[in-house]
Design a protein around this motif. Structure first.
Motif, short mmCIF file in Angstrom:
data_model
loop_
_atom_site.label_atom_id
_atom_site.label_comp_id
_atom_site.label_asym_id
_atom_site.label_seq_id
_atom_site.Cartn_x
_atom_site.Cartn_y
_atom_site.Cartn_z
N ARG A 356 22.50 53.80 -1.62
CA ARG A 356 22.62 55.21 -1.28
C ARG A 356 21.25 55.89 -1.28
O ARG A 356 20.37 55.54 -2.08
CB ARG A 356 23.51 55.93 -2.30
CG ARG A 356 24.96 55.43 -2.32
CD ARG A 356 25.71 55.88 -1.10
NE ARG A 356 27.12 55.50 -1.15
CZ ARG A 356 28.00 55.77 -0.18
NH1 ARG A 356 27.60 56.45 0.89
NH2 ARG A 356 29.25 55.38 -0.29
N PHE A 357 21.10 56.89 -0.42
CA PHE A 357 19.90 57.71 -0.44
C PHE A 357 19.70 58.31 -1.82
O PHE A 357 20.65 58.75 -2.47
CB PHE A 357 20.00 58.85 0.58
CG PHE A 357 19.81 58.43 2.01
CD1 PHE A 357 18.59 57.93 2.44
CD2 PHE A 357 20.85 58.54 2.93
CE1 PHE A 357 18.40 57.54 3.76
CE2 PHE A 357 20.67 58.16 4.26
CZ PHE A 357 19.45 57.66 4.67
N GLY A 358 18.47 58.33 -2.27
CA GLY A 358 18.13 58.96 -3.54
C GLY A 358 18.24 58.07 -4.75
O GLY A 358 17.88 58.49 -5.85
N ASP A 359 18.72 56.85 -4.59
CA ASP A 359 18.94 55.96 -5.72
C ASP A 359 17.77 54.97 -5.83
O ASP A 359 17.69 54.00 -5.06
CB ASP A 359 20.26 55.21 -5.53
CG ASP A 359 20.69 54.43 -6.77
OD1 ASP A 359 19.80 53.98 -7.52
OD2 ASP A 359 21.91 54.24 -6.97
N GLY A 360 16.87 55.22 -6.77
CA GLY A 360 15.69 54.37 -6.91
C GLY A 360 16.03 52.96 -7.34
O GLY A 360 15.38 52.00 -6.91
N ALA A 361 17.06 52.81 -8.17
CA ALA A 361 17.46 51.47 -8.59
C ALA A 361 18.00 50.67 -7.40
O ALA A 361 17.74 49.46 -7.27
CB ALA A 361 18.51 51.56 -9.69
N ALA A 362 18.72 51.34 -6.52
CA ALA A 362 19.23 50.68 -5.32
C ALA A 362 18.09 50.26 -4.40
O ALA A 362 18.12 49.18 -3.79
CB ALA A 362 20.19 51.61 -4.58
N LEU A 363 17.06 51.10 -4.32
CA LEU A 363 15.89 50.77 -3.51
C LEU A 363 15.24 49.48 -4.01
O LEU A 363 14.93 48.57 -3.23
CB LEU A 363 14.90 51.93 -3.57
CG LEU A 363 13.54 51.74 -2.90
CD1 LEU A 363 13.68 51.49 -1.41
CD2 LEU A 363 12.66 52.98 -3.15
N LEU A 364 15.05 49.36 -5.32
CA LEU A 364 14.48 48.16 -5.89
C LEU A 364 15.36 46.94 -5.65
O LEU A 364 14.88 45.85 -5.34
CB LEU A 364 14.24 48.34 -7.39
CG LEU A 364 13.04 49.19 -7.79
CD1 LEU A 364 13.08 49.50 -9.28
CD2 LEU A 364 11.73 48.50 -7.42
N ARG A 365 16.66 47.12 -5.81
CA ARG A 365 17.59 46.02 -5.58
C ARG A 365 17.50 45.53 -4.13
O ARG A 365 17.52 44.32 -3.87
CB ARG A 365 19.00 46.48 -5.93
CG ARG A 365 20.08 45.42 -5.74
CD ARG A 365 21.43 45.97 -6.19
NE ARG A 365 22.53 45.10 -5.79
CZ ARG A 365 23.83 45.38 -5.99
NH1 ARG A 365 24.17 46.50 -6.62
NH2 ARG A 365 24.78 44.54 -5.58
N ALA A 366 17.40 46.48 -3.20
CA ALA A 366 17.30 46.10 -1.78
C ALA A 366 15.99 45.37 -1.50
O ALA A 366 15.96 44.39 -0.74
CB ALA A 366 17.42 47.34 -0.90
N LEU A 367 14.91 45.83 -2.11
CA LEU A 367 13.61 45.14 -1.92
C LEU A 367 13.67 43.71 -2.44
O LEU A 367 13.16 42.79 -1.79
CB LEU A 367 12.51 45.92 -2.64
CG LEU A 367 12.10 47.26 -2.03
CD1 LEU A 367 11.16 48.01 -2.96
CD2 LEU A 367 11.46 47.06 -0.66
N ASP A 368 14.30 43.51 -3.59
CA ASP A 368 14.43 42.15 -4.11
C ASP A 368 15.26 41.28 -3.18
O ASP A 368 14.94 40.10 -2.95
CB ASP A 368 15.07 42.18 -5.50
CG ASP A 368 14.09 42.62 -6.58
OD1 ASP A 368 12.87 42.50 -6.36
OD2 ASP A 368 14.55 43.08 -7.64
#
Length: 588
Positions: A356-368
């Motif tokens: 989701r937009f705004g979710d920094g933890a999700a951003l990191l998970r997607a990068l991994d």
């Protein structure tokens, strides 16, 4: 040099001085080399696809910001020409091997490193480097072979051929277009170079005097922003004029911008300032991270991993930027592709409810997931937004933030319409460094919301200046110190090379380089239809805080593109005129 099995064979390629004078070095020479050495239609990840590290006439001289090199190849992300510039000691050592360029073809049997110095070239197996970050691989390689070697390496993403993987050295990155994937496809973890000669110049006293003058000017007002706050100073400025792309280009202002702004971070988190090799500007700003450690931050990585993905917590953006460095992936393409995926989740096109937009933890998970190319989402996003949109379908290509497959940088095209043209026609794809037309939009001399003939002239002029600076090579942060750029640049080249060239010849050189890039792409199947912007930019106006609407429809863009073609001497389909082909010296 050709890599095959466990061996590397050096095959010196003598360059005619006409070619060196006509293309200078860097991106220009790299483009000419790709024409000559890349088989037409070659798969960018095939063994026979060349990967060129290209130096320039100025590298190794005392001229400030000249310690740069270009990496040039056919992009795994776009299928077209790509180039990336970087500054480091690798540039100096590479030039001092005695070569103007190093071109790699073939594939090693196992993960290896390639070493080049005055004794030639050799390939050394290095399976122990597998999975290391580029920084770890650089340290390990220099520990094994000696501290006097300079190293350019790939991270795990390059090994796995993520299509926007980078090549890194001295903590800096040749970032865009997937050059790290090209190197990974050759099973080369690192390239090591060692100086074996010295740089000679035509007029040593003249070069020293020019270097002193240029250094003095580099401390002036034209570079003050970069010295004081770095490129991150753009964030609040762009937010104020509604040109900060937010949540996958659905808005042009971000409510969380002040938390990520250089002004705020400098006061609370600034810990150091640093410079590239042979640079007197010192634009690199380093900030402390929550829990310890520090991170170098620039406008583009903050934009792409912050506002574009709706993330406003600086620690989350810092962590995401650090993860991109560790994996070895381009922050702009990573952020753009993830932002597209976040919108797909909102629209119900991807079943990944955590993203989701705004979710920094999700951003990191997607990068991994991207770095690992994990089955499903990771594998999809590792291909970039254009390819991913082709898989997902349902009109998702209309909001994929890319041009020619390369994700858009942090400039809103609808409110910067000179830049919109520059992004649409650029050979590399959506790019702010090869077309700095935003300078004209933000100068106050043009109406940035009403693109027309003046915007075409601005886009052509900035593209020409970039072509020369990227081939000499000098850092673009110096561009403001030159009052008469082509005249001053030609004088620098005369001092270094002894060529008796002037501003007129250098302008012709710029146009030659731009045409040569386009000619390569046309050879590889590009057409005028590729010179465009995502449908979102052409169909959805932006409501600005000033009360104006930013509208860039397809007819206006097509009109500007037609003007650009005419200014470049191209036909109505954007093709290079047959009469211009001999000027490209492809038979030299």
């Amino acid at each position: 040099m050709d890599v095959a099995g466990r061996e590397a064979r050096s095959a010196p390629y003598e360059l005619d001085e006409r070619v060196l004078r006509s293309y200078l070095g860097g991106v220009g020479l790299g483009t000419w080399l790709l024409h000559r050495l890349a088989p037409a239609g070659v798969d960018p990840l095939a063994p026979e696809a060349p990967l060129a590290f290209v130096f320039s006439s100025l590298v190794g001289t005392p001229l400030t910001t000249s310690a740069k090199f270009a990496v040039v190849a056919k992009s795994p992300l776009t299928g077209l020409l790509t180039d990336a510039l970087a500054s480091s000691q690798f540039a100096i050592a590479g030039k001092l091997t005695g070569h103007d360029a190093l071109v790699i073809r073939g594939r090693a049997d196992e993960l290896s490193v390639l070493l080049i110095d005055g004794d030639g070239v050799r390939l050394e197996p290095a399976p122990e480097l597998a999975g290391l970050t580029a920084a770890e691989a650089e340290s390990a390689a220099r520990a094994r072979f000696g501290r006097n070697w300079r190293t350019a390496a790939i991270g795990p993403a390059g090994e796995r051929q993520v299509r926007y993987a980078t090549i890194s050295h001295d903590g800096r990155h040749a970032g865009r277009g997937g050059l790290g994937a090209t190197m990974g496809a050759k099973n080369i973890k690192a390239v090591l170079v060692r100086a074996a000669t010295k740089v000679s110049v035509a007029d040593q006293p003249g070069v020293l005097a020019a270097a002193r003058d240029l250094r003095r000017r580099s401390f002036g007002p034209a570079t003050a922003k970069y010295r004081e706050l770095g490129t991150l100073a753009n964030l609040l400025a762009f937010n104020a004029v509604s040109t900060l792309p937010t949540r996958n280009f659905t808005a042009a202002t971000f409510e969380g911008a002040p938390q990520l702004a250089a002004e705020e971070l400098h006061e609370l988190r600034g810990v150091a300032r640093n410079s590239c090799a042979s640079c007197s500007i010192g634009c690199e700003h380093i900030y402390s991270r929550k829990g310890g450690g520090s991170q170098r931050m620039e406008y583009e990585n903050v934009f792409a991993l912050g506002p574009l993905c709706g993330v406003s917590d600086p620690d989350e953006v810092f962590a995401a930027s650090a993860r991109c460095d560790e994996l070895g992936i381009d922050t702009i393409s990573a952020g753009g592709t993830i932002a597209w995926a976040m919108e797909c989740v909102e629209r119900g096109l991807l079943d990944e409810p955590w993203l989701r937009f705004g979710d920094g933890a999700a951003l990191l998970r997607a990068l991994d997931a991207i770095g690992e190319r994990s089955p499903g989402l990771g594998e999809l996003l590792a291909q970039g937004s254009r390819h991913a949109a082709g898989v997902v379908g349902h009109g998702s290509i209309d909001f994929a933030p890319q041009v020619k497959g390369l994700e858009l940088p942090g400039y809103e095209p609808r409110s910067l319409q000179s830049m919109a043209l520059g992004l649409a026609v650029n050979a590399r794809g959506a790019d702010h460094n090869r077309s700095g037309a935003y300078e004209a939009d933000l100068s106050g001399e043009l109406d940035r919301l009403a693109g027309g003939s003046a915007h075409v002239a601005a886009a052509v002029d900035t593209e020409d200046r970039a072509a020369v600076m990227d081939s000499m090579i000098l850092c673009k942060f110096l561009r403001g110190v030159f009052e008469d750029p082509f005249t001053e640049w030609s004088k620098l080249l005369v001092l270094v090379t002894g060529w008796q060239l002037d501003a007129t010849e250098l302008r012709d050189t710029a146009r030659r380089i731009v045409r040569a890039k386009r000619a390569f792409n046309l050879r590889e199947g590009a057409t005028a239809a590729d010179d465009t912007l995502p449908a979102r930019m052409l169909e959805t106006p932006l409501e600005l805080g000033s009360g104006r609407r930013a509208v860039l429809d397809a007819d206006r863009l097509r009109s500007m593109i037609a003007g650009y073609y005419a200014a470049r001497g191209l036909d109505q389909e954007g093709r290079v005129a047959a009469a211009d082909l001999p000027d490209l010296l492809l038979d030299a």
